[in-house]
Motif scaffolding. Structure first.
Motif, PDB file in Angstrom:
ATOM      1  N   LEU A   1       0.729  -0.760  -0.068  1.00  0.00           N
ATOM      2  CA  LEU A   1      -0.338   0.114   0.200  1.00  0.00           C
ATOM      3  C   LEU A   1       0.569   1.106   0.359  1.00  0.00           C
ATOM      4  O   LEU A   1       0.629   2.097  -0.118  1.00  0.00           O
ATOM      5  CB  LEU A   1      -0.880  -0.256   0.880  1.00  0.00           C
ATOM      6  N   ASN A   2       2.204   1.584  -0.098  1.00  0.00           N
ATOM      7  CA  ASN A   2       3.326   2.149  -0.121  1.00  0.00           C
ATOM      8  C   ASN A   2       3.206   3.024  -1.488  1.00  0.00           C
ATOM      9  O   ASN A   2       4.482   3.208  -1.553  1.00  0.00           O
ATOM     10  CB  ASN A   2       3.896   2.259   1.337  1.00  0.00           C
ATOM     11  N   VAL A   3       3.280   2.102  -2.197  1.00  0.00           N
ATOM     12  CA  VAL A   3       3.876   2.096  -3.651  1.00  0.00           C
ATOM     13  C   VAL A   3       3.363   4.068  -3.940  1.00  0.00           C
ATOM     14  O   VAL A   3       2.463   3.871  -2.967  1.00  0.00           O
ATOM     15  CB  VAL A   3       3.597   1.398  -4.555  1.00  0.00           C
ATOM     16  N   THR A   4       3.928   4.084  -4.415  1.00  0.00           N
ATOM     17  CA  THR A   4       3.328   5.479  -4.788  1.00  0.00           C
ATOM     18  C   THR A   4       1.876   5.977  -5.555  1.00  0.00           C
ATOM     19  O   THR A   4       1.362   6.570  -5.288  1.00  0.00           O
ATOM     20  CB  THR A   4       4.282   6.290  -6.680  1.00  0.00           C
ATOM     21  N   ASP A   5       1.325   4.679  -6.817  1.00  0.00           N
ATOM     22  CA  ASP A   5       0.674   4.685  -7.769  1.00  0.00           C
ATOM     23  C   ASP A   5      -0.114   3.390  -8.089  1.00  0.00           C
ATOM     24  O   ASP A   5       0.832   2.901  -7.718  1.00  0.00           O
ATOM     25  CB  ASP A   5       0.952   5.744  -7.982  1.00  0.00           C
ATOM     26  N   ALA A   6      -1.063   3.048  -8.127  1.00  0.00           N
ATOM     27  CA  ALA A   6      -1.429   1.662  -8.132  1.00  0.00           C
ATOM     28  C   ALA A   6      -1.195   1.334  -9.636  1.00  0.00           C
ATOM     29  O   ALA A   6      -1.000   0.307 -10.471  1.00  0.00           O
ATOM     30  CB  ALA A   6      -2.730   1.756  -8.115  1.00  0.00           C
ATOM     31  N   ARG A   7      -0.625   2.545 -10.514  1.00  0.00           N
ATOM     32  CA  ARG A   7      -0.272   2.012 -11.781  1.00  0.00           C
ATOM     33  C   ARG A   7       0.926   1.875 -11.799  1.00  0.00           C
ATOM     34  O   ARG A   7       1.284   0.563 -12.782  1.00  0.00           O
ATOM     35  CB  ARG A   7      -0.163   3.792 -13.067  1.00  0.00           C
ATOM     36  N   TYR A   8       1.628   1.648 -11.052  1.00  0.00           N
ATOM     37  CA  TYR A   8       3.257   1.037 -11.004  1.00  0.00           C
ATOM     38  C   TYR A   8       2.881  -0.185 -10.943  1.00  0.00           C
ATOM     39  O   TYR A   8       3.675  -0.694 -11.677  1.00  0.00           O
ATOM     40  CB  TYR A   8       3.866   1.493  -9.324  1.00  0.00           C
ATOM     41  N   LEU A   9       2.259  -0.959 -10.088  1.00  0.00           N
ATOM     42  CA  LEU A   9       2.333  -2.045 -10.597  1.00  0.00           C
ATOM     43  C   LEU A   9       2.055  -3.213 -11.580  1.00  0.00           C
ATOM     44  O   LEU A   9       2.424  -4.175 -11.339  1.00  0.00           O
ATOM     45  CB  LEU A   9       0.701  -2.872  -9.626  1.00  0.00           C
ATOM     46  N   ASN A  10       1.877  -2.076 -13.051  1.00  0.00           N
ATOM     47  CA  ASN A  10       1.504  -2.693 -13.664  1.00  0.00           C
ATOM     48  C   ASN A  10       3.654  -3.003 -14.009  1.00  0.00           C
ATOM     49  O   ASN A  10       3.435  -4.159 -15.058  1.00  0.00           O
ATOM     50  CB  ASN A  10       1.402  -2.022 -15.418  1.00  0.00           C
ATOM     51  N   THR A  11       4.278  -2.308 -13.720  1.00  0.00           N
ATOM     52  CA  THR A  11       5.547  -2.638 -14.259  1.00  0.00           C
ATOM     53  C   THR A  11       5.720  -3.716 -13.308  1.00  0.00           C
ATOM     54  O   THR A  11       6.838  -4.858 -14.278  1.00  0.00           O
ATOM     55  CB  THR A  11       6.797  -1.639 -13.286  1.00  0.00           C
ATOM     56  N   VAL A  12       5.018  -4.050 -12.409  1.00  0.00           N
ATOM     57  CA  VAL A  12       5.724  -5.598 -11.783  1.00  0.00           C
ATOM     58  C   VAL A  12       4.904  -6.766 -12.385  1.00  0.00           C
ATOM     59  O   VAL A  12       5.465  -7.465 -12.915  1.00  0.00           O
ATOM     60  CB  VAL A  12       4.946  -5.772  -9.988  1.00  0.00           C
ATOM     61  N   LYS A  13       4.472  -6.076 -12.835  1.00  0.00           N
ATOM     62  CA  LYS A  13       3.636  -7.739 -13.382  1.00  0.00           C
ATOM     63  C   LYS A  13       4.275  -7.997 -15.266  1.00  0.00           C
ATOM     64  O   LYS A  13       3.767  -9.430 -15.521  1.00  0.00           O
ATOM     65  CB  LYS A  13       1.556  -7.029 -14.744  1.00  0.00           C
ATOM     66  N   LEU A  14       4.626  -6.449 -15.530  1.00  0.00           N
ATOM     67  CA  LEU A  14       5.054  -6.974 -16.740  1.00  0.00           C
ATOM     68  C   LEU A  14       6.356  -7.745 -16.287  1.00  0.00           C
ATOM     69  O   LEU A  14       7.440  -8.557 -16.857  1.00  0.00           O
ATOM     70  CB  LEU A  14       5.561  -5.734 -17.476  1.00  0.00           C
ATOM     71  N   PHE A  15       7.155  -7.202 -15.670  1.00  0.00           N
ATOM     72  CA  PHE A  15       8.657  -8.254 -15.275  1.00  0.00           C
ATOM     73  C   PHE A  15       8.545  -9.283 -14.946  1.00  0.00           C
ATOM     74  O   PHE A  15       8.846 -10.522 -15.369  1.00  0.00           O
ATOM     75  CB  PHE A  15       8.901  -7.262 -13.727  1.00  0.00           C
TER      76      PHE A  15
ATOM     77  N   ALA B   1       8.819 -13.445  -4.266  1.00  0.00           N
ATOM     78  CA  ALA B   1       8.154 -11.508  -4.000  1.00  0.00           C
ATOM     79  C   ALA B   1       7.352 -10.991  -4.776  1.00  0.00           C
ATOM     80  O   ALA B   1       6.587 -10.101  -3.627  1.00  0.00           O
ATOM     81  CB  ALA B   1       9.530 -10.533  -4.471  1.00  0.00           C
ATOM     82  N   VAL B   2       6.919 -11.543  -5.760  1.00  0.00           N
ATOM     83  CA  VAL B   2       5.817 -10.910  -7.049  1.00  0.00           C
ATOM     84  C   VAL B   2       4.481 -11.553  -5.774  1.00  0.00           C
ATOM     85  O   VAL B   2       3.567 -11.174  -5.841  1.00  0.00           O
ATOM     86  CB  VAL B   2       5.984 -10.754  -7.904  1.00  0.00           C
ATOM     87  N   SER B   3       4.410 -12.519  -5.560  1.00  0.00           N
ATOM     88  CA  SER B   3       3.822 -13.469  -5.105  1.00  0.00           C
ATOM     89  C   SER B   3       2.509 -12.505  -3.797  1.00  0.00           C
ATOM     90  O   SER B   3       1.950 -13.522  -3.851  1.00  0.00           O
ATOM     91  CB  SER B   3       3.983 -14.827  -4.417  1.00  0.00           C
ATOM     92  N   ASN B   4       3.183 -11.756  -3.174  1.00  0.00           N
ATOM     93  CA  ASN B   4       2.533 -10.987  -1.856  1.00  0.00           C
ATOM     94  C   ASN B   4       1.545 -10.705  -3.230  1.00  0.00           C
ATOM     95  O   ASN B   4       0.852 -10.125  -2.725  1.00  0.00           O
ATOM     96  CB  ASN B   4       3.900 -10.420  -1.864  1.00  0.00           C
ATOM     97  N   TYR B   5       1.670  -9.467  -4.512  1.00  0.00           N
ATOM     98  CA  TYR B   5       1.654  -8.406  -5.127  1.00  0.00           C
ATOM     99  C   TYR B   5      -0.006  -9.288  -5.536  1.00  0.00           C
ATOM    100  O   TYR B   5      -0.949  -8.738  -5.629  1.00  0.00           O
ATOM    101  CB  TYR B   5       2.284  -8.155  -6.092  1.00  0.00           C
ATOM    102  N   ASN B   6       0.550 -10.730  -5.708  1.00  0.00           N
ATOM    103  CA  ASN B   6      -0.934 -11.853  -6.602  1.00  0.00           C
ATOM    104  C   ASN B   6      -2.042 -12.144  -6.175  1.00  0.00           C
ATOM    105  O   ASN B   6      -2.940 -11.705  -5.945  1.00  0.00           O
ATOM    106  CB  ASN B   6      -0.183 -13.372  -7.140  1.00  0.00           C
TER     107      ASN B   6
END
Lengths: 517, 89, 119
Positions: free
Chosen positions: A88-102, A150-155
């Motif tokens: 919840l501390n990322v700048t903006d939820a748009r940011y998460l799309n870079t994680v998806k791409l990665f 690391a990314v499973s947390n976002y998932n």
């Protein structure tokens, strides 16, 4: 009582020699060429394998020691991050799309790199490079695993990541990174080392990891920053291995030089085309930018790569010809890429959007020669249309490059108003390319690239629908069937960020995290 | 002469390593970036074990740098006492 | 140049015309309109009338662009593999000489995209 005298420790050089030399024996009842069947056919001549030396002089015992410490550091940070609802501390939820791409575009490549280095290590008769390949192979599987962890947390909270490996093997744009690595591991062990070890790791990896990891740090994503840095600490070693491999091959025999030059030319271009995804990530997907793609290219390729090729000149190696075209594209690459994903936002596992006014101003400032003239009018039109409820979704499949598998979105070198078309007749068929360099790569090895699994053609052949689909029924919707085949849910994993479930959830949860409700 | 560089994570361990590198390489320039420090130097950069040990007050194995490195550029040579990055041309 | 390989290296192409269920691929790009990020790929029957592409397919594909309604079809210039080319709208793709994986482009003189930006 006898005094215990501490045994004098071996110095680094001696320790390295003891641990990486004299480990082999001369086979007596098997032929060398049967034990190492892939070592000669690429035409590379090696006379003395012992000339190869890891400049870090890292031995397996030290390797385990430092890797385990890296893991301990990584997982303690990840735990803390998860425990404090760090997402919840990322700048903006748009940011998460870079994680998806990665996770869907890059992490599966780490796994393939693991296999590739294991294979190359097995094939080299010299124990020095074998040990280095073993370490790198272990590094790469560590990267794949820590990234998935690391990314499973976002998932747990956000969409589009749930079946990243399935997506990697199927989704149209993910065939770009996938085919890049497939091309490398299906080459011989020497070409693999030049492609991944040198061209990708040494020449290009900084452009992937440094901006991505700095970007994560800048955007409050501690989880990604930490796995990124942990992986990057291995990358420094990989880069050194890549450079040593090149120098070693070139020093062994002058006949190796033209072969290596062709591989460097090919793989610099192939890698650069894959980095198109990074270019748009840096310029469009990070809510808080670190540097522009163009700036990163200037620092990490033009300056750093320039120094490298100057250094390699004494072996007869020169800067790849494609560098001239890349220099012309640096004002355009990220914009052409983001336009593409905005076009095909209905068929992706992440969200797309139009930059806001401030972001457009940033783009104008970073790209004074191109943005306002060529891209702003297009974006403003799209934004106006979206505001009227007419968001552009391109539903017709694009023409792809036979080599890099990217749609023909790139413009003619020097003319950003014209799409670049190239074609070749080979045997019965025509083949199309995005550039002279992709065309040349095909012409060098046509038998390899005629087999390319081009997503658009595969869809038209009927190979990308769930089993049992009948595409001949009345009202058949191919895009819906293809999304099902990708395991993506329409309206949830794809489309514009504006109005997405990610956007709504992040807003709601972020509110809960800062208020007592 | 071309520039070599080394980038380290910003953390408590590297604070003194960066100081040691800058002390031993007066021509080097530190660029602080988000979560990392990139040290650029014309031609050559030497990281010396002894200087780091003086600053951190304990024995130091240069291979410990593995844990904090992000990226580097240049040819490398590492011994027990020094890690050197350099370009030949 | 051939692929370096340990044994004979010959494979069938993945996209030969026999794999497209009676269709052939045709690629179509609209010059000076980069709002559509790339040329398009279509599977069409070789017996399809060329005019049916203009009347039945292109409006759904390019219609989003405000320039599309402005096109004067009598003035459109066509390119095939980058060379000037004149299709006969009454004839089929095959009769127009279009083969599997041919690429054609249309240029619409006077129309230069959103605010003249070639978008």
């Amino acid at each position: 009582m006898d005094m215990q005298v501490a045994k004098k420790k071996l110095g680094l050089k001696e320790r390295y020699a003891v641990m990486t030399r004299g480990l082999d024996w001369k086979p007596s009842y098997q032929k060398m060429e049967d034990i190492y069947p892939y070592i000669a056919y690429e035409g590379i001549k090696i006379h003395d394998w012992d000339k190869w030396e890891d400049p870090f002089r890292l031995t397996m015992d030290a390797y385990w020691k430092y890797q385990s410490e890296k893991e301990r550091k990584l997982y303690s940070v990840l735990d803390a991050y998860v425990q404090s609802n760090g997402h919840l501390n990322v700048t903006d939820a748009r940011y998460l799309n870079t994680v998806k791409l990665f996770i869907s575009g890059i992490s599966p490549l780490e796994y393939v790199a693991h296999r590739g280095f294991a294979h190359a290590g097995r094939q080299f008769p010299g124990p020095g490079p074998r040990v280095a390949c073993l370490m790198q192979s272990l590094d790469e599987i560590r990267h794949a695993q820590t990234q998935v962890h690391a990314v499973s947390n976002y998932n747990k909270y956000y969409n589009g990541m749930h079946d990243f490996h399935h997506a990697h093997d199927r989704v149209w744009f993910l065939s770009v990174p996938k085919s890049f690595f497939d091309d490398a591991i299906t080459a011989g062990p020497f070409e693999f080392m030049v492609s991944i070890g040198f061209s990708f790791e040494y020449v290009l990896t900084n452009l992937l990891f440094v901006p991505f990891v700095s970007g994560a740090a800048y955007n409050g994503d501690m989880g990604t920053m930490t796995f990124g840095f942990s992986a990057q600490s291995d990358e420094a070693r990989h880069m050194t291995l890549g450079l040593e491999v090149i120098k070693f091959i070139l020093q062994q025999d002058p006949a190796n030089v033209p072969i290596v030059q062709r591989w460097i030319d090919k793989w610099t271009w192939r890698g650069y085309r894959v980095l198109t995804l990074v270019a748009m990530m840096m310029d469009y997907m990070l809510p808080k930018r670190t540097m522009s793609w163009k700036e990163a290219w200037e620092v990490y390729f033009e300056q750093n790569g320039g120094a490298l090729f100057k250094d390699l000149a004494r072996y007869g190696i020169k800067m790849p010809d494609c560098a001239a075209q890349i220099a012309l594209e640096k004002d355009h690459l990220s914009h052409q890429a983001w336009s593409t994903f905005y076009n095909y936002g209905a068929a992706t596992n992440f969200h797309s959007w139009m930059p806001d006014e401030d972001e457009m101003a940033w783009l104008s400032a970073k790209y004074p020669n191109s943005f306002d003239k060529h891209y702003r009018p297009r974006y403003e039109f799209w934004r106006e249309q979206a505001a009227k409820g007419n968001r552009f979704y391109n539903k017709t499949l694009p023409m792809l490059c036979q080599t890099c598998q990217i749609p023909l979105v790139f413009t003619e070198p020097g003319d950003p108003t014209k799409i670049c078309y190239r074609e070749v007749d080979y045997k019965e068929d025509k083949y199309h390319f995005c550039s002279d360099h992709c065309k040349k790569i095909f012409e060098d090895e046509p038998e390899k690239y005629v087999q390319a699994w081009l997503p658009v053609h595969q869809i038209y052949q009927g190979n990308c629908f769930p089993e049992g689909t009948d595409p001949t029924v009345e009202g058949f919707d191919p895009l819906a069937a293809v999304l099902k085949y990708y395991h993506l849910e329409h309206g949830r994993d794809n489309l514009d960020f504006e109005g997405s479930e990610d956007q709504k959830n992040f807003e709601a949860w972020h509110g809960q995290a800062t208020k007592n409700i | 002469m071309s520039t070599v560089f080394i980038a380290l994570q910003t953390n408590e361990d590297t604070r003194q390593i960066v100081d040691a590198i800058l002390q031993d390489n007066p021509h080097a320039v530190a660029n602080e970036q988000p979560a990392m420090v990139k040290i650029d130097a014309e031609g050559k950069l030497v990281v010396r074990r002894e200087t780091i040990e003086e600053l951190i007050g304990r024995p130091y194995d240069l291979q410990e740098m593995q844990i904090h490195m992000i990226t580097m550029s240049g040819n490398l040579d590492q011994t027990d006492d020094e890690m050197t990055l350099f370009w030949n041309a | 140049m051939a692929v370096a390989a340990v044994k004979e290296y010959q494979f069938a192409p993945a996209d030969s015309v026999d794999k497209f269920h009676g269709n052939q691929l045709l690629y179509i790009g609209w010059e000076d309109h980069l709002l559509f990020c790339a040329p398009f790929a279509f599977p069409f029957p070789p017996a399809m009338r060329f005019g049916d592409i203009i009347a039945g397919v292109l409006p759904g594909v390019f219609g989003y662009h405000p320039d599309f309604a402005q096109i004067d079809w009598s003035k459109v210039e066509w390119l095939k593999s980058g060379q000037p080319w004149q299709p006969d709208v009454e004839k089929s793709l095959a009769e127009n000489g279009l083969k599997h994986k041919d690429v054609i482009r249309l240029r619409t003189p006077g129309l230069t995209g959103i605010k003249g930006s070639f978008s």
